[in-house]
Scaffold this motif. Structure first.
Motif, PDB file in Angstrom:
ATOM      1  N   ARG A 132      19.600  45.930   9.532  1.00  0.00           N
ATOM      2  CA  ARG A 132      18.430  46.746   9.203  1.00  0.00           C
ATOM      3  C   ARG A 132      18.268  46.795   7.688  1.00  0.00           C
ATOM      4  O   ARG A 132      19.245  46.945   6.956  1.00  0.00           O
ATOM      5  N   VAL A 133      17.034  46.635   7.247  1.00  0.00           N
ATOM      6  CA  VAL A 133      16.732  46.858   5.842  1.00  0.00           C
ATOM      7  C   VAL A 133      16.037  48.210   5.725  1.00  0.00           C
ATOM      8  O   VAL A 133      15.510  48.738   6.712  1.00  0.00           O
ATOM      9  N   HIS A 134      16.043  48.751   4.538  1.00  0.00           N
ATOM     10  CA  HIS A 134      15.462  50.080   4.328  1.00  0.00           C
ATOM     11  C   HIS A 134      14.328  49.954   3.315  1.00  0.00           C
ATOM     12  O   HIS A 134      14.552  49.857   2.111  1.00  0.00           O
ATOM     13  N   THR A 135      13.108  49.915   3.844  1.00  0.00           N
ATOM     14  CA  THR A 135      11.914  49.822   3.018  1.00  0.00           C
ATOM     15  C   THR A 135      10.904  50.851   3.514  1.00  0.00           C
ATOM     16  O   THR A 135      11.036  51.383   4.625  1.00  0.00           O
ATOM     17  N   PRO A 136       9.864  51.130   2.735  1.00  0.00           N
ATOM     18  CA  PRO A 136       8.801  52.023   3.217  1.00  0.00           C
ATOM     19  C   PRO A 136       8.009  51.417   4.370  1.00  0.00           C
ATOM     20  O   PRO A 136       7.284  52.140   5.056  1.00  0.00           O
ATOM     21  N   PHE A 137       8.143  50.098   4.585  1.00  0.00           N
ATOM     22  CA  PHE A 137       7.397  49.417   5.648  1.00  0.00           C
ATOM     23  C   PHE A 137       8.201  49.522   6.949  1.00  0.00           C
ATOM     24  O   PHE A 137       8.865  48.571   7.377  1.00  0.00           O
ATOM     25  N   LEU A 138       8.149  50.685   7.594  1.00  0.00           N
ATOM     26  CA  LEU A 138       9.022  50.978   8.726  1.00  0.00           C
ATOM     27  C   LEU A 138       8.949  49.931   9.833  1.00  0.00           C
ATOM     28  O   LEU A 138      10.004  49.541  10.372  1.00  0.00           O
ATOM     29  N   PRO A 139       7.788  49.406  10.219  1.00  0.00           N
ATOM     30  CA  PRO A 139       7.773  48.406  11.293  1.00  0.00           C
ATOM     31  C   PRO A 139       8.536  47.129  10.947  1.00  0.00           C
ATOM     32  O   PRO A 139       8.881  46.350  11.842  1.00  0.00           O
ATOM     33  N   PHE A 140       8.817  46.926   9.678  1.00  0.00           N
ATOM     34  CA  PHE A 140       9.433  45.695   9.180  1.00  0.00           C
ATOM     35  C   PHE A 140      10.955  45.776   9.124  1.00  0.00           C
ATOM     36  O   PHE A 140      11.621  44.770   8.865  1.00  0.00           O
ATOM     37  N   ASN A 141      11.545  46.920   9.401  1.00  0.00           N
ATOM     38  CA  ASN A 141      12.924  47.170   8.985  1.00  0.00           C
ATOM     39  C   ASN A 141      14.012  46.648   9.914  1.00  0.00           C
ATOM     40  O   ASN A 141      15.193  46.690   9.566  1.00  0.00           O
ATOM     41  N   THR A 142      13.675  46.164  11.100  1.00  0.00           N
ATOM     42  CA  THR A 142      14.676  45.606  12.013  1.00  0.00           C
ATOM     43  C   THR A 142      14.660  44.079  11.921  1.00  0.00           C
ATOM     44  O   THR A 142      13.594  43.461  12.073  1.00  0.00           O
ATOM     45  N   HIS A 143      15.836  43.496  11.697  1.00  0.00           N
ATOM     46  CA  HIS A 143      15.923  42.069  11.359  1.00  0.00           C
ATOM     47  C   HIS A 143      17.023  41.362  12.117  1.00  0.00           C
ATOM     48  O   HIS A 143      17.972  41.986  12.610  1.00  0.00           O
ATOM     49  N   ILE A 144      16.885  40.033  12.162  1.00  0.00           N
ATOM     50  CA  ILE A 144      17.974  39.158  12.583  1.00  0.00           C
ATOM     51  C   ILE A 144      18.122  38.028  11.572  1.00  0.00           C
ATOM     52  O   ILE A 144      17.165  37.650  10.881  1.00  0.00           O
ATOM     53  N   ALA A 145      19.322  37.493  11.483  1.00  0.00           N
ATOM     54  CA  ALA A 145      19.592  36.295  10.693  1.00  0.00           C
ATOM     55  C   ALA A 145      20.543  35.443  11.509  1.00  0.00           C
ATOM     56  O   ALA A 145      21.431  35.971  12.191  1.00  0.00           O
ATOM     57  N   GLY A 146      20.364  34.129  11.446  1.00  0.00           N
ATOM     58  CA  GLY A 146      21.267  33.311  12.241  1.00  0.00           C
ATOM     59  C   GLY A 146      21.031  31.830  12.106  1.00  0.00           C
ATOM     60  O   GLY A 146      20.215  31.363  11.307  1.00  0.00           O
ATOM     61  N   THR A 147      21.785  31.079  12.919  1.00  0.00           N
ATOM     62  CA  THR A 147      21.731  29.631  12.933  1.00  0.00           C
ATOM     63  C   THR A 147      21.735  29.145  14.375  1.00  0.00           C
ATOM     64  O   THR A 147      22.538  29.605  15.192  1.00  0.00           O
ATOM     65  N   ALA A 148      20.818  28.242  14.678  1.00  0.00           N
ATOM     66  CA  ALA A 148      20.778  27.574  15.975  1.00  0.00           C
ATOM     67  C   ALA A 148      21.046  26.090  15.743  1.00  0.00           C
ATOM     68  O   ALA A 148      20.477  25.490  14.829  1.00  0.00           O
ATOM     69  N   ARG A 149      21.916  25.511  16.564  1.00  0.00           N
ATOM     70  CA  ARG A 149      22.306  24.114  16.387  1.00  0.00           C
ATOM     71  C   ARG A 149      21.772  23.272  17.543  1.00  0.00           C
ATOM     72  O   ARG A 149      21.930  23.620  18.702  1.00  0.00           O
ATOM     73  N   ALA A 150      21.154  22.161  17.175  1.00  0.00           N
ATOM     74  CA  ALA A 150      20.579  21.257  18.181  1.00  0.00           C
ATOM     75  C   ALA A 150      21.661  20.426  18.866  1.00  0.00           C
ATOM     76  O   ALA A 150      22.726  20.188  18.280  1.00  0.00           O
TER      77      ALA A 150
END
Length: 230
Positions: free
Chosen positions: A212-230
């Motif tokens: 989660r990031v903490h910004t005034p843009f509340l709808p934007f604050n839930t995130h994922i990061a990752g890698t998918a391998r073919a």
């Protein structure tokens, strides 16, 4: 089509684009978003930098990026590297070119939709994206296209904002603001289960971190990061 001439011989060839999907330019939202991401870029980068450094570490010398916008991720490429930029929004192009020159990155700019990049099958080592899958017209088609162009063992590396858990204040804000948010940010949805989309796309392996990031843009604050391998 806009294709800069600084591409080395190793970059994939670019075929005819006459039958590709069309991106609808908007004379108000297009310039607004280009200006928004130029001004807000440093702030957004400060919120996402730690995950980007992890996910975008050790990129190959030639990288494909879907929706690079004004070039926020060029800092993760080295001088002399090549970015094959799939960016249909012309209002982003001038700033993207300037950013590539500033970072010493060779820019192969292709005005195409992410659903049809035009790149050959199994021709790419790495595709990256950040804050893009939220706004593509068809996430499943985009992910299928990424799989098509990746070499066996190639990676799709992503940093994206996603739908929040049900019953949370963030989820309520996403539901309330979904229409004005999508209109302002050219189709961006803050209600997409992008982890589910990536896992359903047929990659051999998928590794995802939720944060989660903490910004005034509340709808934007839930995130994922990752890698998918073919």
């Amino acid at each position: 089509m806009d294709n800069d001439t600084t591409t080395p011989d190793t970059a994939p060839a670019e075929p005819d684009t006459s039958s590709d999907p069309h991106f609808e330019l908007h004379s108000a939202r297009g310039p607004f978003n280009a200006a928004f991401f130029r001004v807000m870029g440093p702030y957004l980068e400060s919120s996402l930098r730690r995950r980007k450094r992890q996910v975008f570490a050790d990129l190959p010398r030639t990288v494909v990026e879907i929706g690079p916008g004004v070039g926020a991720n060029l800092r993760y490429l080295g001088a002399g590297d090549t970015l094959v930029a799939i960016e249909p929004n012309r209002y982003m192009h001038d700033q993207l070119r300037d950013a590539a020159r500033s970072h010493g990155v060779n820019l192969d700019l292709r005005e195409r939709m992410a659903e049809q990049t035009g790149l050959p099958d199994h021709s790419v080592d790495t595709v990256i994206s950040s804050l893009v899958l939220c706004s593509v017209q068809d996430p499943a088609a985009v992910l299928a296209e990424i799989r098509r162009i990746l070499k066996p063992g190639g990676t799709f590396r992503f940093v994206e904002h996603v739908v929040a858990d049900p019953g949370t204040p963030t989820r309520a804000a996403q539901r309330i603001l979904r229409r004005p948010w999508a209109w302002t940010f050219e189709g961006c949805s803050c209600e997409r289960d992008l982890e589910g989309c990536v896992r359903a796309a047929g990659f051999d392996t998928v590794a995802v971190e939720h944060y989660r990031v903490h910004t005034p843009f509340l709808p934007f604050n839930t995130h994922i990061a990752g890698t998918a391998r073919a």
